[in-house]
Scaffold this motif. Structure first.
Motif, short mmCIF file in Angstrom:
data_model
loop_
_atom_site.label_atom_id
_atom_site.label_comp_id
_atom_site.label_asym_id
_atom_site.label_seq_id
_atom_site.Cartn_x
_atom_site.Cartn_y
_atom_site.Cartn_z
N LEU A 375 0.73 -0.57 0.28
CA LEU A 375 -0.31 -0.06 0.17
C LEU A 375 0.64 1.13 -0.16
CD1 LEU A 375 -2.83 -1.25 2.37
CD2 LEU A 375 -3.09 -0.84 0.18
N ALA A 376 2.08 1.55 0.54
CA ALA A 376 2.71 2.66 0.65
C ALA A 376 3.35 2.59 -0.81
CB ALA A 376 3.72 2.48 2.16
N LEU A 377 3.48 1.89 -1.25
CA LEU A 377 4.23 1.99 -2.41
C LEU A 377 3.02 2.11 -2.96
CD1 LEU A 377 6.59 -2.16 -2.80
CD2 LEU A 377 7.42 0.36 -3.29
N ALA A 378 2.42 1.98 -3.44
CA ALA A 378 0.80 2.71 -4.63
C ALA A 378 0.93 4.35 -4.18
CB ALA A 378 -0.04 1.44 -3.94
N ALA A 379 0.79 3.85 -2.45
CA ALA A 379 0.90 5.75 -2.50
C ALA A 379 2.09 6.47 -3.11
CB ALA A 379 0.93 5.27 -1.33
N TYR A 380 3.56 5.85 -3.05
CA TYR A 380 4.04 7.15 -3.46
C TYR A 380 4.75 6.63 -5.01
CZ TYR A 380 9.95 6.89 -4.80
OH TYR A 380 11.09 6.96 -5.02
N ASN A 381 3.82 5.82 -5.89
CA ASN A 381 3.41 6.31 -7.19
C ASN A 381 2.11 7.28 -7.36
OD1 ASN A 381 1.58 4.97 -9.43
ND2 ASN A 381 3.71 5.53 -10.26
N VAL A 382 1.29 6.77 -7.20
CA VAL A 382 0.09 7.39 -6.91
C VAL A 382 -0.53 9.01 -5.78
CG1 VAL A 382 -1.39 6.11 -6.15
CG2 VAL A 382 -1.82 7.25 -8.21
N GLY A 383 0.53 8.91 -5.30
CA GLY A 383 -0.37 10.13 -4.34
C GLY A 383 -0.89 9.00 -2.94
N LEU A 384 -0.28 9.61 -2.00
CA LEU A 384 -1.39 9.29 -0.98
C LEU A 384 -2.98 9.10 -0.84
CD1 LEU A 384 -0.49 7.60 2.18
CD2 LEU A 384 -0.58 10.17 3.33
N GLY A 385 -3.15 10.38 -0.80
CA GLY A 385 -4.55 10.83 -0.85
C GLY A 385 -5.22 9.95 -1.88
N HIS A 386 -4.60 9.39 -3.31
CA HIS A 386 -5.44 8.77 -4.31
C HIS A 386 -6.02 7.15 -3.57
CE1 HIS A 386 -6.09 11.83 -7.17
NE2 HIS A 386 -4.90 12.70 -7.16
N ARG A 429 -4.66 8.15 -12.51
CA ARG A 429 -4.23 6.67 -13.97
C ARG A 429 -4.23 5.54 -12.41
NH1 ARG A 429 -1.31 10.96 -16.04
NH2 ARG A 429 0.84 10.66 -15.12
N GLY A 430 -5.23 5.40 -12.12
CA GLY A 430 -5.07 4.19 -10.97
C GLY A 430 -4.52 2.68 -11.23
N SER A 431 -4.37 2.36 -12.47
CA SER A 431 -4.01 1.36 -13.28
C SER A 431 -2.27 1.75 -12.87
CB SER A 431 -4.47 1.24 -14.68
OG SER A 431 -5.43 0.75 -14.45
N GLU A 432 -2.12 2.70 -13.16
CA GLU A 432 -0.65 2.19 -12.57
C GLU A 432 0.55 2.28 -11.33
OE1 GLU A 432 0.62 6.00 -13.66
OE2 GLU A 432 0.35 5.89 -15.87
N PRO A 433 -0.97 2.64 -10.33
CA PRO A 433 0.13 2.15 -9.08
C PRO A 433 -0.01 0.83 -9.00
CG PRO A 433 -1.63 3.50 -8.81
CD PRO A 433 -1.51 3.59 -10.01
N VAL A 434 -0.37 -0.08 -9.35
CA VAL A 434 -1.12 -1.62 -9.38
C VAL A 434 0.34 -1.93 -9.82
CG1 VAL A 434 -2.06 -3.70 -10.42
CG2 VAL A 434 -3.85 -1.68 -9.10
N TYR A 435 0.37 -1.42 -11.11
CA TYR A 435 1.03 -2.11 -12.31
C TYR A 435 2.60 -1.69 -11.72
CZ TYR A 435 4.67 -1.84 -16.43
OH TYR A 435 5.69 -2.51 -17.28
N PHE A 436 2.87 -0.73 -10.94
CA PHE A 436 4.23 -0.39 -10.30
C PHE A 436 4.32 -1.22 -9.36
CE2 PHE A 436 6.33 2.11 -6.85
CZ PHE A 436 7.27 2.50 -7.31
N VAL A 437 3.21 -1.83 -8.49
CA VAL A 437 3.83 -2.26 -7.51
C VAL A 437 3.58 -3.90 -7.90
CG1 VAL A 437 3.12 -3.77 -5.43
CG2 VAL A 437 1.90 -1.29 -5.76
#
Length: 481
Positions: A375-386, A429-437
């Motif tokens: 979850l922290a990695l997802a926030a690292y990519n897309v931002g904590l608010g998102h 762009r919510g698919s990007e943090p999934v791809y990133f993680v």
């Protein structure tokens, strides 16, 4: 007086000879240990380079033992073909070894509810000539190498008898990892193995290729002796697995091991590029990752995996959006963590580590690992608010906002007007943090894993207890239960 004596004797006789025998489950709880046979494999049980015990089968068996309040005693089978005989002869309570269900095995053992599925694939080394593309292409000169005692032997035997009399094969006393290593070196040309085994090893041997799949999906389950009259342990296991499935915990556990792996397509070029960069680029920056990891108590390989996903370990990388450096920090992030030069490798890695720790500190404290990190990695990519928005959507849909397997389903919704209009922070762009993680997890696995850790002493027994330190015992012959 005489009557009292006779009465006492009679009661003693009744207690001694008429009391019901304890069930198997009661005996296990009294003796305090659950004996389970498994095998060394990245899909079942292994000890990683950090000495941590891993594997889907291990974790499932450990959770079951913990629920029963006993120690888990793992017996590592010397040969694949030894597993079922050990169950049939009741040398162990059951097998948790990635065994698939088929009619041949049903005649020997009984299976728990299935908790995973896989399929059979024909595997070979890239650039091998005359690769068969279907069962019909196999001929008398194409000999399959199969592991003795596996369901692949049962399958090919059945296929030969039914529709493919030309099929020929030989069996070997090797593990799936060893067979795949020999295919990689050219010692074996073709083999039939489970897709889950191939996909796990293929990440480290990118020359391995899959030609085609054989038959439909097969279900994986625990195997129990076909005892008569005492179903106590079997029923407890059925209830345990059904509860895991109903609660979603089974899906989450499977996601931990397989959620970041693409079973449908293997990227040969990407994998080859990664290993080339491990050899050519990582040595220049490894010391920085290690120093920063030590400074902040972070696994340096996780930082390195993040760095590879961001820039392929290029400290001069610049994107069209203005992020730059080996960790691709934005100007705002660099300012927030007080980084002066984003293209300085050490500063970039140090700033990324502190920013990641800050984000992880803002994830709910009761989120378990590894979900907290994902979850922290997802926030690292897309931002904590998102991330918070995606968690809120997960909550609204009845999912668990503290589990990555659920949040990664709602993150992509942040790019759809129907959904992002309901959120506080709007479009992303919510698919990007999934791809990133998923990519960071894949690269981390490649940095972490070593095939050498999959070859422990045969028949070694390891006892795992939730209350006591791990005990390591010398190889012994397991007594009949």
């Amino acid at each position: 007086m005489l009557m009292k004596i006779l009465t006492t004797i009679l009661l003693g006789f009744i207690v001694t000879f008429c009391s019901p025998e304890p069930t198997l489950l009661e005996t296990i709880k009294t003796q305090g240990e659950l004996v389970v046979v498994t095998r060394q494999s990245p899909t079942t049980y292994y000890v990683n380079v950090d000495g941590e015990t891993m594997g889907l089968e291990y974790e499932l068996a450990q959770q079951f033992a913990t629920e029963l309040g006993v120690q888990l005693k793992l017996v590592v089978a010397q040969r694949y073909a030894d597993i079922l005989p050990m169950v049939v002869s009741q040398q162990v309570h059951f097998a948790a070894a990635g065994l698939t269900i088929n009619n041949e095995r049903r005649s020997q053992v009984r299976f728990s509810p299935a908790y995973q599925k896989t399929t059979h694939q024909l595997v070979y080394r890239k650039n091998t000539p005359n690769v068969p593309r279907s069962l019909a292409d196999l001929n008398e000169t194409t000999t399959l190498v199969l592991i003795e005692g596996t369901s692949q032997v049962d399958l090919v035997t059945r296929l030969q008898q039914q529709d493919y009399p030309h099929l020929t094969w030989q069996t070997v006393d090797l593990s799936p990892a060893e067979v795949l290593e020999k295919i990689n070196t050219g010692e074996i040309k073709f083999s039939l193995l489970h897709a889950s085994e191939i996909t796990q090893i293929q990440r480290f041997f990118p020359e391995l290729q899959v030609s085609f799949e054989v038959a439909e999906d097969e279900l994986i389950a625990w195997a129990f002796p076909r005892t008569v009259g005492d179903d106590s342990l079997y029923i407890a296991a059925m209830r345990f697995i059904n509860r895991l499935r109903a609660s979603g915990d089974l899906d989450r556990l499977i996601d931990r091991y397989y959620g970041h792996i693409d079973f449908t397509e293997f990227d040969y070029v990407d994998t080859r590029t990664f290993y080339r960069h491990v050899e050519e680029r990582l040595p220049f920056y490894r010391k920085y990752f290690e120093q920063v990891g030590l400074l902040y108590n972070l696994d340096w390989r996780l930082l390195a995996a993040m760095g590879y996903q961001e820039s392929h370990w290029n400290p001069e990388a610049v994107s069209y959006t203005g992020v730059r450096g080996i960790m691709m920090l934005t100007h705002a992030t660099a300012m927030e963590v007080n980084i002066q030069d984003r293209e300085d490798p050490y500063q970039s890695i140090d700033g990324a580590a502190r920013y990641f720790l800050m984000l992880r500190g803002k994830v709910d404290e009761d989120v378990p690992e590894p979900d907290r990190t994902w979850l922290a990695l997802a926030a690292y990519n897309v931002g904590l608010g998102h991330l918070y928005d995606a968690q809120q959507l997960a909550r609204q849909q009845g999912h668990d906002p503290k589990r990555w397997i659920d949040v990664k389903k709602t993150l992509p919704l942040l790019s759809e007007p129907t959904w992002y209009r309901r959120t506080r922070h709007g479009y992303a762009r919510g698919s990007e943090p999934v791809y990133f993680v998923n990519n960071v997890r894949r690269f981390y696995d490649k940095l972490l894993a070593s095939l050498d850790t999959l070859h422990a002493d045969d028949h070694e027994i390891r006892i795992f207890s939730p209350q006591q330190p791990t005990q390591y015992l010398s190889p012994v012959q397991t007594p009949m239960l």
